[in-house]
Design an enzyme around this catalytic site. Structure first.
Site, PDB file in Angstrom:
ATOM      1  N   ALA A  50      19.236   8.453  -8.712  1.00 54.44           N
ATOM      2  CA  ALA A  50      20.483   8.827  -8.029  1.00 54.44           C
ATOM      3  C   ALA A  50      20.258   9.049  -6.526  1.00 54.44           C
ATOM      4  CB  ALA A  50      21.092  10.066  -8.701  1.00 54.44           C
ATOM      5  N   SER A  51      20.709  10.192  -6.014  1.00 52.38           N
ATOM      6  CA  SER A  51      20.646  10.419  -4.565  1.00 52.38           C
ATOM      7  C   SER A  51      19.243  10.668  -4.035  1.00 52.38           C
ATOM      8  CB  SER A  51      21.555  11.582  -4.168  1.00 52.38           C
ATOM      9  OG  SER A  51      22.902  11.157  -4.126  1.00 52.38           O
ATOM     10  N   MET A  52      18.250  10.806  -4.933  1.00 54.72           N
ATOM     11  CA  MET A  52      16.870  10.873  -4.442  1.00 54.72           C
ATOM     12  C   MET A  52      16.501   9.572  -3.743  1.00 54.72           C
ATOM     13  SD  MET A  52      14.957  12.806  -7.607  1.00 54.72           S
ATOM     14  CE  MET A  52      13.342  12.674  -6.838  1.00 54.72           C
ATOM     15  N   GLY A  53      17.236   8.493  -4.062  1.00 50.28           N
ATOM     16  CA  GLY A  53      17.018   7.220  -3.391  1.00 50.28           C
ATOM     17  C   GLY A  53      17.326   7.275  -1.900  1.00 50.28           C
ATOM     18  N   LYS A  54      18.077   8.286  -1.486  1.00 48.08           N
ATOM     19  CA  LYS A  54      18.360   8.446  -0.057  1.00 48.08           C
ATOM     20  C   LYS A  54      17.073   8.639   0.742  1.00 48.08           C
ATOM     21  CE  LYS A  54      23.116  10.277  -0.193  1.00 48.08           C
ATOM     22  NZ  LYS A  54      23.449  10.025  -1.603  1.00 48.08           N
TER      23      LYS A  54
END
Length: 211
Positions: A50-54
């Protein structure tokens, strides 16, 4: 920790994995329960991060800054001129995109039926085209407001500056150098799939200045 994890697993309350490391040494690594497809999780199971990909997007931007191709003060209109007509957007900087202080509305909260965990629905260019016609929620730099849109914009900026697709850039300059062999790139705002070991490798690559 191991005892607590096993106790939760025995009660059917833990589905996923855990990896604990210190100074580069893995102290504990184990998987528990079942994944979303009802398949038993393994050490090398892949999870949507999820937003850890940021973090991949932020790393890519800082690489471009270190190479002198961009600065944190760069105005988005200097890279994405289509935003010149959007009131207030002329003041948005790369740093404000990174720090959620840009004022952009969240493109995934606009009732368009878009799924932030599915990066194949629309390209960065298509998402940016939607955002350029939207009113800002606040003046850039004056307030913190979490929004996926900043990282969508950063994904497009990476493409424009590097001349590569987002996935090509991330694969070449982050995933391969960090030996993240089981990780997909996702898109600017997240949605990548990765393993615990790959995320460990990523953290070590950052800490040892390999990226």
């Amino acid at each position: 920790i191991k005892e607590k994890c096993h106790a939760l697993n025995n009660r059917g309350q833990l589905h996923g994995g855990i990896l604990i490391a210190k100074s580069g040494e893995i102290l504990y690594h184990e998987a528990f329960g079942m994944n979303q497809d009802n398949v038993k999780n393994q050490h090398n199971s892949s999870f949507n991060i999820a937003s850890m990909g940021k973090m991949l997007t932020g790393t890519a931007i800082m690489q471009l800054v270190a190479d002198g191709k961009l600065s944190l003060d760069t105005k988005i209109i200097d890279v994405l001129p289509e935003f010149k007509e959007q009131k207030g957007a002329e003041d948005i900087t790369v740093e404000q995109l990174l720090t959620h202080t840009n004022g952009l509305p969240d493109v995934f909260m606009m009732g368009l039926g878009l799924d932030p965990l599915n990066p194949t629905q629309k390209t960065h260019e298509e998402l940016v085209s939607i955002l350029k016609d939207e009113k800002l929620k606040h003046k850039p730099g004056k307030k913190w407001r979490y929004t996926n849109s900043g990282y969508v914009m950063l994904g497009r900026i990476i493409e424009k500056i590097s001349g590569q697709s987002y996935c090509e850039y991330v694969d070449t300059y982050i995933l391969k150098p960090a030996e993240m062999e089981s990780t997909g790139c996702g898109f600017g705002a997240g949605g990548a799939a990765s393993t615990l070991m790959d995320m460990h490798n990523f953290s070590q690559a950052l800490l040892t200045h390999q990226l």
